[in-house]
Structures are given as C-alpha cells and as structure tokens.
Motif scaffolding. Structure first.
Motif, PDB file in Angstrom:
ATOM      1  N   THR A  93      13.627 -10.050  -3.553  1.00  0.00           N
ATOM      2  CA  THR A  93      13.913  -9.441  -4.845  1.00  0.00           C
ATOM      3  C   THR A  93      14.786 -10.379  -5.665  1.00  0.00           C
ATOM      4  O   THR A  93      15.962 -10.540  -5.383  1.00  0.00           O
ATOM      5  CB  THR A  93      14.637  -8.094  -4.684  1.00  0.00           C
ATOM      6  N   MET A  99      10.423  -6.762  -6.976  1.00  0.00           N
ATOM      7  CA  MET A  99      10.195  -7.158  -5.598  1.00  0.00           C
ATOM      8  C   MET A  99       8.905  -7.946  -5.512  1.00  0.00           C
ATOM      9  O   MET A  99       7.883  -7.529  -6.046  1.00  0.00           O
ATOM     10  CB  MET A  99      10.131  -5.915  -4.708  1.00  0.00           C
ATOM     11  N   ARG A 100       8.956  -9.092  -4.828  1.00  0.00           N
ATOM     12  CA  ARG A 100       7.772  -9.914  -4.638  1.00  0.00           C
ATOM     13  C   ARG A 100       7.393  -9.914  -3.171  1.00  0.00           C
ATOM     14  O   ARG A 100       8.230 -10.198  -2.315  1.00  0.00           O
ATOM     15  CB  ARG A 100       8.041 -11.347  -5.086  1.00  0.00           C
ATOM     16  N   PHE A 101       6.135  -9.641  -2.886  1.00  0.00           N
ATOM     17  CA  PHE A 101       5.661  -9.543  -1.520  1.00  0.00           C
ATOM     18  C   PHE A 101       4.973 -10.821  -1.071  1.00  0.00           C
ATOM     19  O   PHE A 101       4.318 -11.510  -1.866  1.00  0.00           O
ATOM     20  CB  PHE A 101       4.675  -8.376  -1.381  1.00  0.00           C
TER      21      PHE A 101
ATOM     22  N   TYR B  33       5.939   2.288  -9.070  1.00  0.00           N
ATOM     23  CA  TYR B  33       5.043   1.133  -9.108  1.00  0.00           C
ATOM     24  C   TYR B  33       3.623   1.550  -8.703  1.00  0.00           C
ATOM     25  O   TYR B  33       3.437   2.477  -7.916  1.00  0.00           O
ATOM     26  CB  TYR B  33       5.517   0.060  -8.119  1.00  0.00           C
ATOM     27  N   TYR B  35       0.269  -0.515  -7.057  1.00  0.00           N
ATOM     28  CA  TYR B  35      -0.280  -1.742  -6.498  1.00  0.00           C
ATOM     29  C   TYR B  35      -1.767  -1.533  -6.223  1.00  0.00           C
ATOM     30  O   TYR B  35      -2.205  -0.446  -5.851  1.00  0.00           O
ATOM     31  CB  TYR B  35       0.402  -2.108  -5.182  1.00  0.00           C
ATOM     32  N   GLU B  42      -3.359  -8.750   0.489  1.00  0.00           N
ATOM     33  CA  GLU B  42      -2.183  -8.906  -0.357  1.00  0.00           C
ATOM     34  C   GLU B  42      -2.002  -7.728  -1.319  1.00  0.00           C
ATOM     35  O   GLU B  42      -2.975  -7.137  -1.787  1.00  0.00           O
ATOM     36  CB  GLU B  42      -2.336 -10.201  -1.153  1.00  0.00           C
ATOM     37  N   LEU B  43      -0.744  -7.395  -1.615  1.00  0.00           N
ATOM     38  CA  LEU B  43      -0.420  -6.349  -2.584  1.00  0.00           C
ATOM     39  C   LEU B  43      -0.327  -6.963  -3.969  1.00  0.00           C
ATOM     40  O   LEU B  43       0.400  -7.940  -4.178  1.00  0.00           O
ATOM     41  CB  LEU B  43       0.929  -5.722  -2.226  1.00  0.00           C
ATOM     42  N   ASP B  59       1.672  -8.122 -12.493  1.00  0.00           N
ATOM     43  CA  ASP B  59       1.150  -9.485 -12.430  1.00  0.00           C
ATOM     44  C   ASP B  59      -0.360  -9.531 -12.533  1.00  0.00           C
ATOM     45  O   ASP B  59      -0.924 -10.464 -13.112  1.00  0.00           O
ATOM     46  CB  ASP B  59       1.571 -10.138 -11.106  1.00  0.00           C
ATOM     47  N   GLN B 100      18.902  -3.074  -6.363  1.00  0.00           N
ATOM     48  CA  GLN B 100      17.741  -3.524  -5.610  1.00  0.00           C
ATOM     49  C   GLN B 100      17.734  -2.850  -4.255  1.00  0.00           C
ATOM     50  O   GLN B 100      18.636  -3.045  -3.449  1.00  0.00           O
ATOM     51  CB  GLN B 100      17.775  -5.036  -5.443  1.00  0.00           C
ATOM     52  N   GLN B 103      11.313  -0.283  -1.581  1.00  0.00           N
ATOM     53  CA  GLN B 103      10.308   0.560  -2.198  1.00  0.00           C
ATOM     54  C   GLN B 103       9.689   1.442  -1.110  1.00  0.00           C
ATOM     55  O   GLN B 103       9.403   0.972  -0.015  1.00  0.00           O
ATOM     56  CB  GLN B 103       9.224  -0.289  -2.861  1.00  0.00           C
TER      57      GLN B 103
END
Lengths: 111, 114
Positions: A93, A99-101, B33, B35, B42-43, B59, B100, B103
């Motif tokens: 994060t 948040m990046r996975f 969120y 996704y 991949e998410l 994104d 932060q 999730q």
C-alpha cells in the motif's frame, strides 16, 4: 505508482516441506503488506499482514518477513498440508492508499 | 470474519442485457472496491470508492459503472453485457479512508455472457 512483483507464479511442494513466496515493491512510502489466500470458488482471505515498523511476524505455521531496505517481503509456510493448496497474493500500500496486488502464486501441496 | 456479501453468486445472461451486481457490507467501512479476476489469476481493480458519492475508475478500463449512495452498498452495473465481460467480479471493503488496512473480500460473482 506502486508496482508489486510476486515470484514464483507456481510452486509445488511435498506435504511437510516448507514453501516460500517472495514479493518486491517499488514505492518506499508503502507501509502495510498483507498476504491473502484464495481457495477455489472463494474470494481472497487475509492470512497474515505486516507493517513497516516490524521485520517479522509469525502465526503458527505461517510467517512474513519484511526487508524495507531491499523493498521485499516474503511469506513462509512451514509443515505444509494439502489444505494449504491455493492461490496466494501479496500486496503493498503506497502513500495514496491504493493497495496493489502481486500477480499471485499457485501453491500445490502434494500428499 | 468480515461481513461482505455479493449477489448473485453466479449469473448466466445473454448478450445485450443490462445487469447489476450487488455488493453490501455491514462493517461501516468507508472504502469499497470492485475487482475483475479470471479464476485464480491476477486481480484487476476496475472501480473504487472512498465514501458516499465518491467513485473512481481503477487501473483496468471497464465498461461498467458504479454508484455509492449509501455507505454499505456499492453496486456495479453493465448496461449492455458482452461475452468479453465474462469473468469473476470481486467486491471488497476496508476501513477509514485515512488509514491503510486490509481489504475484506466478498465471495465473488461469476458472470457468463453468452
């Protein structure tokens, strides 16, 4: 923005062996690093997390280590069992709260 | 255990139909969120919200739209479904907008567009 890379993409181990999954991140502002486990047909579930003020955290058979200098963190699973088979995701994060996975690691534990 | 719900769990629909995927959470979380994920892959973040009346694109470009009229509810709508929309859609939420933390994910909706 943050970029999280995860390796390996697939991992196969024998029951009882250890499994290690590694992630690197790019944004030095990242300060929260969760790990998720996703079983077939389910959403990802948090299994362990670590904040940047801690170097290591353990919860029974799983542990996470963080190296802030090198910008990498790892998930360690000891004494693996068939029920550990799943897809594992790391995340970072960055300062903007998104948040990046990582791309995920498919772990298979062979009985 | 997190209380976040998605309906329907599975949906098979014909091309051109309008669909709405529901997502609700009872934790009072500010952030929510959506996704898109091919199973086990991949998410991809397609939409997010930091609170009521706040929505942003993620994104991955998506033809879907979202709304956030109530804190607990974050529906996703496809005006005209196409086979390329076939995927799994995961909803997630997390706590205060200023902090932060993890999730929490719902069980997902598997969408098949014929």
């Amino acid at each position: 923005g943050e970029n999280v890379e995860q390796h390996p993409s697939t991992l196969s181990v024998q029951e009882g062996d250890s499994a290690v999954i590694k992630c690197t991140y790019s944004d030095s502002a990242s300060n929260y690093f969760p790990w998720y486990k996703q079983e077939l047909g389910k959403g990802p579930q948090l299994i362990i997390d670590i904040r940047s003020n801690v170097g290591e955290k353990k919860d029974q058979r799983i542990a996470v280590t963080l190296n802030k200098t090198a910008k990498h963190f790892s998930l360690h699973i000891t004494e693996t069992q068939p029920e550990d088979s799943a897809v594992y995701f790391c995340a970072g994060t960055p300062g903007n709260n998104d948040m990046r996975f990582g791309a995920g690691t498919r772990l298979t534990v062979k009985p | 255990e997190a209380d976040i719900y998605q309906t329907p769990r599975y949906l098979v629909i014909g091309t051109g139909k309008k669909i709405t995927l529901e997502c609700s959470q009872t934790m009072g979380h500010d952030k929510m969120y959506w996704y898109q994920q091919d199973p086990g892959m991949e998410l991809h973040l397609i939409h997010y919200s930091y609170g009521v009346n706040s929505t942003e694109k993620g994104d991955l470009s998506s033809e879907s739209t979202v709304s956030r009229i109530r804190t607990e509810h974050f529906p996703l709508t496809l005006e005209s479904a196409r086979p390329s929309h076939t995927s799994q859609y995961l909803c997630a939420s997390s706590g205060p907008a200023w902090y932060q933390e993890t999730q929490y994910f719902g069980p997902g909706t598997r969408l098949l567009v014929l």
